[in-house]
Design a protein around this motif. Structure first.
Motif, PDB file in Angstrom:
ATOM      1  N   THR A   6      -0.327  16.458   4.159  1.00 51.91           N
ATOM      2  CA  THR A   6      -0.122  15.302   5.047  1.00 51.91           C
ATOM      3  C   THR A   6       0.159  14.099   4.153  1.00 51.91           C
ATOM      4  O   THR A   6      -0.568  13.858   3.180  1.00 51.91           O
ATOM      5  N   LYS A   8       0.927  10.029   4.153  1.00 52.75           N
ATOM      6  CA  LYS A   8       0.968   8.790   4.927  1.00 52.75           C
ATOM      7  C   LYS A   8       1.868   7.767   4.224  1.00 52.75           C
ATOM      8  O   LYS A   8       1.793   7.616   3.004  1.00 52.75           O
ATOM      9  N   ASN A  33       1.266   7.115   0.246  1.00 55.94           N
ATOM     10  CA  ASN A  33      -0.126   6.940  -0.128  1.00 55.94           C
ATOM     11  C   ASN A  33      -0.360   7.666  -1.465  1.00 55.94           C
ATOM     12  O   ASN A  33      -0.140   8.881  -1.557  1.00 55.94           O
ATOM     13  N   ASP A  36      -1.979  11.059  -1.705  1.00 61.84           N
ATOM     14  CA  ASP A  36      -1.237  12.169  -1.084  1.00 61.84           C
ATOM     15  C   ASP A  36      -0.270  12.797  -2.081  1.00 61.84           C
ATOM     16  O   ASP A  36       0.026  13.992  -2.001  1.00 61.84           O
ATOM     17  N   MET A  59       3.097  11.140  10.156  1.00 60.70           N
ATOM     18  CA  MET A  59       3.275  10.417  11.417  1.00 60.70           C
ATOM     19  C   MET A  59       3.606   8.980  11.030  1.00 60.70           C
ATOM     20  O   MET A  59       2.806   8.310  10.360  1.00 60.70           O
ATOM     21  N   GLY A  89      -0.469   2.631  17.949  1.00 61.15           N
ATOM     22  CA  GLY A  89      -1.807   2.149  18.323  1.00 61.15           C
ATOM     23  C   GLY A  89      -2.884   3.217  18.195  1.00 61.15           C
ATOM     24  O   GLY A  89      -4.026   3.001  18.606  1.00 61.15           O
ATOM     25  N   SER A  90      -2.517   4.377  17.629  1.00 55.99           N
ATOM     26  CA  SER A  90      -3.511   5.465  17.477  1.00 55.99           C
ATOM     27  C   SER A  90      -4.584   5.075  16.470  1.00 55.99           C
ATOM     28  O   SER A  90      -4.269   4.582  15.392  1.00 55.99           O
ATOM     29  N   THR A  92      -8.133   6.685  14.317  1.00 54.34           N
ATOM     30  CA  THR A  92      -8.166   7.882  13.469  1.00 54.34           C
ATOM     31  C   THR A  92      -8.200   9.183  14.287  1.00 54.34           C
ATOM     32  O   THR A  92      -7.525  10.140  13.936  1.00 54.34           O
ATOM     33  N   THR A  95      -4.783   9.874  15.702  1.00 57.04           N
ATOM     34  CA  THR A  95      -3.883  10.278  14.606  1.00 57.04           C
ATOM     35  C   THR A  95      -4.176  11.731  14.209  1.00 57.04           C
ATOM     36  O   THR A  95      -3.254  12.531  14.038  1.00 57.04           O
ATOM     37  N   SER A 119      -6.632   6.748   2.669  1.00 57.81           N
ATOM     38  CA  SER A 119      -5.339   6.065   2.553  1.00 57.81           C
ATOM     39  C   SER A 119      -5.535   4.694   1.912  1.00 57.81           C
ATOM     40  O   SER A 119      -6.653   4.170   1.873  1.00 57.81           O
ATOM     41  N   ALA A 123      -7.893   3.496   5.029  1.00 62.22           N
ATOM     42  CA  ALA A 123      -8.955   3.876   4.084  1.00 62.22           C
ATOM     43  C   ALA A 123     -10.277   4.274   4.738  1.00 62.22           C
ATOM     44  O   ALA A 123     -11.334   4.071   4.166  1.00 62.22           O
ATOM     45  N   THR A 124     -10.215   4.863   5.946  1.00 56.46           N
ATOM     46  CA  THR A 124     -11.479   5.269   6.575  1.00 56.46           C
ATOM     47  C   THR A 124     -11.992   6.578   5.980  1.00 56.46           C
ATOM     48  O   THR A 124     -13.185   6.859   6.051  1.00 56.46           O
ATOM     49  N   GLY A 125     -11.083   7.412   5.484  1.00 57.45           N
ATOM     50  CA  GLY A 125     -11.488   8.724   4.973  1.00 57.45           C
ATOM     51  C   GLY A 125     -11.960   9.650   6.079  1.00 57.45           C
ATOM     52  O   GLY A 125     -12.667  10.620   5.833  1.00 57.45           O
ATOM     53  N   GLN A 126     -11.564   9.364   7.327  1.00 58.03           N
ATOM     54  CA  GLN A 126     -12.051  10.168   8.460  1.00 58.03           C
ATOM     55  C   GLN A 126     -11.126  11.318   8.841  1.00 58.03           C
ATOM     56  O   GLN A 126     -11.538  12.270   9.499  1.00 58.03           O
ATOM     57  N   LEU A 127      -9.849  11.185   8.438  1.00 60.05           N
ATOM     58  CA  LEU A 127      -8.849  12.138   8.940  1.00 60.05           C
ATOM     59  C   LEU A 127      -9.160  13.597   8.621  1.00 60.05           C
ATOM     60  O   LEU A 127      -9.000  14.456   9.474  1.00 60.05           O
ATOM     61  N   THR A 220     -11.679   3.947  19.498  1.00 55.56           N
ATOM     62  CA  THR A 220     -12.149   2.740  18.811  1.00 55.56           C
ATOM     63  C   THR A 220     -11.066   1.669  18.874  1.00 55.56           C
ATOM     64  O   THR A 220      -9.889   1.972  19.071  1.00 55.56           O
TER      65      THR A 220
HETATM   66  C1  FAD Z   1     -10.331   1.395  14.931  1.00 55.64           C
HETATM   67  C2  FAD Z   1      -8.917   1.585  14.434  1.00 55.64           C
HETATM   68  C3  FAD Z   1      -7.838   1.124  15.197  1.00 55.64           C
HETATM   69  C4  FAD Z   1      -6.539   1.254  14.711  1.00 55.64           C
HETATM   70  N1  FAD Z   1      -5.505   0.766  15.443  1.00 55.64           N
HETATM   71  C5  FAD Z   1      -4.264   0.880  14.954  1.00 55.64           C
HETATM   72  C6  FAD Z   1      -3.172   0.362  15.645  1.00 55.64           C
HETATM   73  O1  FAD Z   1      -3.330  -0.195  16.699  1.00 55.64           O
HETATM   74  N2  FAD Z   1      -1.925   0.494  15.108  1.00 55.64           N
HETATM   75  C7  FAD Z   1      -1.726   1.144  13.926  1.00 55.64           C
HETATM   76  O2  FAD Z   1      -0.576   1.257  13.464  1.00 55.64           O
HETATM   77  N3  FAD Z   1      -2.749   1.636  13.237  1.00 55.64           N
HETATM   78  C8  FAD Z   1      -4.006   1.518  13.715  1.00 55.64           C
HETATM   79  N4  FAD Z   1      -5.050   1.988  13.000  1.00 55.64           N
HETATM   80  C9  FAD Z   1      -4.794   2.643  11.767  1.00 55.64           C
HETATM   81  C10 FAD Z   1      -4.493   4.092  12.032  1.00 55.64           C
HETATM   82  O3  FAD Z   1      -5.308   4.615  12.975  1.00 55.64           O
HETATM   83  C11 FAD Z   1      -4.725   4.808  10.749  1.00 55.64           C
HETATM   84  O4  FAD Z   1      -3.589   4.570   9.980  1.00 55.64           O
HETATM   85  C12 FAD Z   1      -4.908   6.289  10.954  1.00 55.64           C
HETATM   86  O5  FAD Z   1      -5.916   6.511  11.883  1.00 55.64           O
HETATM   87  C13 FAD Z   1      -5.278   6.968   9.691  1.00 55.64           C
HETATM   88  O6  FAD Z   1      -6.497   6.446   9.245  1.00 55.64           O
HETATM   89  P1  FAD Z   1      -6.753   6.174   7.728  1.00 55.64           P
HETATM   90  O7  FAD Z   1      -5.521   5.570   7.156  1.00 55.64           O
HETATM   91  O8  FAD Z   1      -8.014   5.443   7.611  1.00 55.64           O
HETATM   92  O9  FAD Z   1      -6.885   7.682   7.204  1.00 55.64           O
HETATM   93  P2  FAD Z   1      -7.766   8.293   6.041  1.00 55.64           P
HETATM   94  O10 FAD Z   1      -8.763   9.205   6.652  1.00 55.64           O
HETATM   95  O11 FAD Z   1      -8.254   7.245   5.110  1.00 55.64           O
HETATM   96  O12 FAD Z   1      -6.631   9.149   5.345  1.00 55.64           O
HETATM   97  C14 FAD Z   1      -6.879  10.417   4.736  1.00 55.64           C
HETATM   98  C15 FAD Z   1      -5.579  11.173   4.646  1.00 55.64           C
HETATM   99  O13 FAD Z   1      -5.116  11.467   5.960  1.00 55.64           O
HETATM  100  C16 FAD Z   1      -3.705  11.566   5.940  1.00 55.64           C
HETATM  101  N5  FAD Z   1      -3.119  10.635   6.925  1.00 55.64           N
HETATM  102  C17 FAD Z   1      -3.664   9.542   7.489  1.00 55.64           C
HETATM  103  N6  FAD Z   1      -2.779   8.985   8.354  1.00 55.64           N
HETATM  104  C18 FAD Z   1      -1.652   9.737   8.299  1.00 55.64           C
HETATM  105  C19 FAD Z   1      -0.385   9.674   8.909  1.00 55.64           C
HETATM  106  N7  FAD Z   1      -0.078   8.716   9.798  1.00 55.64           N
HETATM  107  N8  FAD Z   1       0.538  10.609   8.615  1.00 55.64           N
HETATM  108  C20 FAD Z   1       0.255  11.585   7.709  1.00 55.64           C
HETATM  109  N9  FAD Z   1      -0.924  11.698   7.087  1.00 55.64           N
HETATM  110  C21 FAD Z   1      -1.862  10.789   7.387  1.00 55.64           C
HETATM  111  C22 FAD Z   1      -3.242  11.207   4.538  1.00 55.64           C
HETATM  112  O14 FAD Z   1      -3.008  12.405   3.859  1.00 55.64           O
HETATM  113  C23 FAD Z   1      -4.432  10.448   3.964  1.00 55.64           C
HETATM  114  O15 FAD Z   1      -4.518  10.551   2.570  1.00 55.64           O
HETATM  115  C24 FAD Z   1      -6.328   1.870  13.463  1.00 55.64           C
HETATM  116  C25 FAD Z   1      -7.410   2.338  12.731  1.00 55.64           C
HETATM  117  C26 FAD Z   1      -8.696   2.214  13.188  1.00 55.64           C
HETATM  118  C27 FAD Z   1      -9.864   2.721  12.361  1.00 55.64           C
END
Ligand code: FAD
Length: 255
Positions: A6, A8, A33, A36, A59, A89-90, A92, A95, A119, A123-127, A220
């Motif tokens: 994946t 980002k 990222n 990645d 995505m 607007g997704s 974590t 997504t 990322s 940067a939540t590290g939740q994915l 959230t």
């Molecule tokens: C409460 C909340 C609300 C949000 N609202 C919005 C919003 O309204 N609009 C918006 O644009 N974003 C929004 N975001 C950000 C979006 O949700 C995040 O970009 C997405 O959820 C990934 O989270 P992360 O970057 O923290 O992933 P992490 O868990 O930090 O990433 C870990 C790994 O997951 C993979 N990954 C993460 N995102 C993707 C991706 N899109 N495609 C491929 N691989 C991926 C990568 O390999 C990455 O290294 C929001 C986030 C949160 C926490």
């Protein structure tokens, strides 16, 4: 072996819009990222050893198609872009739902999913945990080594120990900084990649339920983002650093 990475697309510089609290993505250069690309290098090595396919899934908005097409030069066989206004607007979990559902539909016989631990922007590290739960597969985070034997062997270096994990495939592994020095361009892939194009899927093809994606699928919401102003006065010390530090600590009453 089918290895999915994946990837980002993130802004090179993180700026927060004070009004909306969102990351500013307009007029900011997009990059992959960095973690990645380390995951991609682990995938490339496994493919080199065992054969198979290396597939990137991202995505992102449609405009990132151009950047994503550069992934072919690193040896990716397929690059998949998931893009739809309905995904905007997704949070974590939404997504994770889009990514894991797309992998299930488009690459049902995948063996391994690799990704960065976190990322650069969200940067939540939740994915990782969320995707593994949705796919019902094992997950190890913070991998410092990824090897394949009869099963998948993962190491996690801790401060004073190394943890070893044996995983059954399919599995998901997220990698930490320092696992390798990054992926490099391969001349053959550079030439071969020119003939390939990014596969684009919208929700018309994926048919994901609206209540699980985008804003309506998000559990959230970011209510407020407070940017911390860093003190602008800094003193650059070129010589006698230790003495300056001692004087400073003495003046501050610390020693
Ligand atoms: C409460 C909340 C609300 C949000 N609202 C919005 C919003 O309204 N609009 C918006 O644009 N974003 C929004 N975001 C950000 C979006 O949700 C995040 O970009 C997405 O959820 C990934 O989270 P992360 O970057 O923290 O992933 P992490 O868990 O930090 O990433 C870990 C790994 O997951 C993979 N990954 C993460 N995102 C993707 C991706 N899109 N495609 C491929 N691989 C991926 C990568 O390999 C990455 O290294 C929001 C986030 C949160 C926490």
């Amino acid at each position: 072996m089918k290895i999915v990475v994946t990837v980002k697309v993130v802004p090179e510089e993180i700026k927060i819009d004070k009004e909306t609290g969102r990351v500013v993505r307009e007029n900011v250069k997009s990059i992959f990222n960095p973690l990645d690309l380390l995951a991609a290098e682990e995938g490339r090595k496994l493919k080199e050893e065992f054969g198979g396919e290396l597939i990137a899934v991202s995505m992102a908005p449609l405009k990132e198609n151009e950047l994503l097409s550069t992934l072919f030069k690193y040896g990716f066989d397929r690059v998949i872009l998931l893009t739809d206004r309905a995904f905007a607007g997704s949070d974590t979990i939404a997504t994770a739902f889009v990514l894991s559902s797309a992998i299930k539909k488009l690459i049902p016989d995948y063996d391994l999913i690799l990704q960065g631990d976190y990322s650069l922007d969200g940067a939540t590290g939740q994915l990782g945990g969320e995707m593994a739960a949705l796919l019902d597969i094992p997950f190890v985070s913070q991998a410092s080594s990824v090897k394949m034997d009869k099963s998948l062997q993962i190491e996690r270096s801790r401060e004073e120990s190394i943890e070893g994990y044996t995983l059954k495939l399919p599995a998901l592994v997220s990698v930490r900084r320092g696992i390798n020095n990054g992926i490099t361009v391969n001349l053959f892939s550079l030439m071969d990649g020119r003939k390939k194009s990014v596969e684009i899927y919208t929700n018309k093809e994926l048919k994901l339920p609206e209540e699980r994606i985008g804003k309506s699928g998000s559990k959230t919401e970011v209510i407020n983002v407070i940017q911390v102003e860093l003190p602008s006065s800094a003193e650059l010390i070129k010589d006698n650093g230790a003495k300056h530090l001692m004087d400073f600590l003495e003046k501050a009453g610390v020693i």
